[in-house]
Design an enzyme around this catalytic site. Structure first.
Site, PDB file in Angstrom:
ATOM      1  N   LYS A 149       3.105 -20.931  54.210  1.00 14.30           N
ATOM      2  CA  LYS A 149       2.877 -20.546  52.819  1.00 14.30           C
ATOM      3  C   LYS A 149       2.336 -19.111  52.689  1.00 14.30           C
ATOM      4  O   LYS A 149       2.009 -18.460  53.665  1.00 14.30           O
ATOM      5  CB  LYS A 149       1.923 -21.553  52.167  1.00 14.30           C
ATOM      6  CG  LYS A 149       2.487 -22.972  52.173  1.00 14.30           C
ATOM      7  CD  LYS A 149       3.842 -23.036  51.480  1.00 14.30           C
ATOM      8  CE  LYS A 149       4.348 -24.446  51.268  1.00 14.30           C
ATOM      9  NZ  LYS A 149       5.114 -25.001  52.380  1.00 14.30           N
TER      10      LYS A 149
HETATM   11  C1  LIG Z   1       7.292 -27.677  47.415  1.00 12.13           C
HETATM   12  C2  LIG Z   1       6.308 -28.308  48.356  1.00 12.13           C
HETATM   13  N1  LIG Z   1       5.608 -29.382  47.951  1.00 12.13           N
HETATM   14  C3  LIG Z   1       4.693 -29.967  48.747  1.00 12.13           C
HETATM   15  C4  LIG Z   1       4.463 -29.501  50.011  1.00 12.13           C
HETATM   16  C5  LIG Z   1       3.448 -30.189  50.855  1.00 12.13           C
HETATM   17  O1  LIG Z   1       2.461 -29.319  51.319  1.00 12.13           O
HETATM   18  P1  LIG Z   1       1.692 -29.635  52.699  1.00 12.13           P
HETATM   19  O2  LIG Z   1       2.629 -29.357  53.807  1.00 12.13           O
HETATM   20  O3  LIG Z   1       0.524 -28.704  52.657  1.00 12.13           O
HETATM   21  O4  LIG Z   1       1.299 -31.052  52.605  1.00 12.13           O
HETATM   22  C6  LIG Z   1       5.157 -28.401  50.483  1.00 12.13           C
HETATM   23  C7  LIG Z   1       4.913 -27.895  51.834  1.00 12.13           C
HETATM   24  O5  LIG Z   1       5.693 -27.658  52.669  1.00 12.13           O
HETATM   25  C8  LIG Z   1       6.119 -27.790  49.640  1.00 12.13           C
HETATM   26  O6  LIG Z   1       6.838 -26.735  50.046  1.00 12.13           O
END
Ligand SMILES: Cc1ncc(COP(=O)(O)O)c(C=O)c1O
Length: 390
Positions: free
Chosen positions: A178
């Site tokens: 990110k």
């Molecule tokens: C659009 C979206 N939603 C949710 C997530 C979930 O985030 P995390 O990996 O921090 O749980 C991600 C992460 O890759 C994402 O890109």
């Protein structure tokens, strides 16, 4: 991951050397301070730092009181975690098509709303803002909540308002991929006191009542939840990352805008709900057919410029959400939302071709990932390759 260095190392070293890096302890309080800074950055009343974007999504849904018997609308193009967070709370993810920008279509969202629908989750995918005006009118007409999945869009805006602060709650991810990162991490933001109180209890189920004064002034009764708490090491890194975010975003946006200007007359930049507001991480190009897209990306790849055709991005495309498409929401049958009595009759007749517009657009789009550190010469070189001059 974009920019990281000595400042983060020093911040983590300070936290470790304090020997006091549990979130609630006195000396560092890096998590609590990050939460204050994230509130200021997003303009929201409440923020909670936790283990992941998924945790933030699930905690927000719990905060909204969503559970078995409810439906939540998610877009056909998002990381699978968005849909899995809906299953975590016992509700059913309903998959809606995208509009031309590859974000949640307000029109298809309205078509998919049923009496069971309790929330919609617009996802600002690749940092591109969803149609928040359209979605807000749909949500208002039908009395459903909006949870913004801003996991890929920290620092972006929509008509001047920070992404993640427009709906009833927002969820951010700070995982390695990110815009700002602590390796893993996530944050929930909201202006809604009830969502905040419930999410506070849910994300820190065992410690919330026993450490510090976290429950002071909280009126929601305690209930069982998850352990999505993070340590001050995460807070320490993210405080430094947040300091970098404004200039990082400015560099990404400047370079993306310059590339868009240079190629504009020849190639088609995909439409956007707010081009100036997007995070600048990605330049999205649109072609007339998949064959044309593939020819273009192959030619650029031969010249060392890699672009991604989003139909190839695995678990970001609903057709590849195996456990959702095959309706296995949990290992134990009694915990599986797809088998729960309360969800009988819910809208989950998923088929691979149910969101044709998204599938068509995903195969006719090419994403160029922007580096914030490209020089003028680099930008010129990339533009020349895209334009077929090299
Ligand atoms: C659009 C979206 N939603 C949710 C997530 C979930 O985030 P995390 O990996 O921090 O749980 C991600 C992460 O890759 C994402 O890109």
């Amino acid at each position: 991951m974009y920019r990281i260095g000595q400042e983060e190392i020093d911040a983590v070293a300070r936290a470790i050397l304090s020997r006091d890096f549990f979130k609630i302890n006195g000396s560092g309080q890096e998590v609590l301070r990050f939460e204050e800074e994230w509130k200021a950055f997003t303009g929201e009343d409440y923020a909670l730092l936790m283990t992941s974007g998924y945790a933030a999504l699930a905690s927000a849904l719990i905060g909204m009181g969503i559970g078995p018997g409810d439906e939540v609308i998610v877009p056909a193009y998002t990381y699978i975690a968005t849909a899995l967070a809906v299953l975590e709370v016992g509700a059913i993810p309903v998959i809606a098509d995208t509009d031309e920008t590859l974000t949640l279509s307000a029109e298809d969202t309205e078509r998919k709303i049923t009496p069971r629908t309790k929330a919609i989750i617009p996802v600002h995918i690749q940092g591109f803002p969803s149609d928040m005006d359209g979605l807000k009118s749909v949500a208002a007409r039908h009395g459903v909540k909006i949870l913004e999945d801003a996991c890929q869009s920290a620092g972006g805006t929509y008509h001047g308002q920070p992404l993640g602060s427009i709906g009833d709650a927002g969820a951010f991810s700070f995982n390695y991929f990110k815009i700002i990162t602590s390796g893993e991490g996530g944050a929930l933001t909201t202006n809604d006191r009830t969502i905040y109180e419930r999410a506070l209890i849910y994300h820190d189920a065992s410690a919330v009542a026993f450490f510090g004064s976290q429950l002071d002034g909280i009126s929601e009764p305690l209930f069982g939840g998850r352990e999505y708490r993070v340590s001050d090491l995460t807070g320490a890194i993210l405080r430094e990352q947040l300091r970098r975010l404004p200039s990082l975003r400015a560099d990404l946006k400047r370079i993306q805008r310059e590339l868009a200007d240079r190629i504009g007359g020849t190639l088609t930049v995909a439409p956007s709900h707010d081009f100036e507001g997007d995070t600048g991480t990605t330049l999205a190009l649109r072609f007339g057919s998949e064959a044309e897209t593939r020819r273009f990306t192959a030619r650029c790849a031969e010249r060392g410029i890699g672009l991604t055709v989003p139909i190839d991005t695995g678990k970001h495309v609903y057709t590849n959400w195996t456990q959702v498409m095959e309706k296995r929401g949990a290992l134990h049958p009694l915990m599986d939302p797809y088998k729960m009595e309360a969800n009988r009759g819910a809208s989950c007749d998923y088929t691979p071709d149910m969101c044709r517009k998204a599938l068509d657009l995903l195969a006719r789009t090419a994403y160029l990932a922007i580096s914030p550190d490209w020089t003028e010469a680099d930008v010129g070189h990339v533009a020349d390759v895209l334009l077929g001059r090299k």
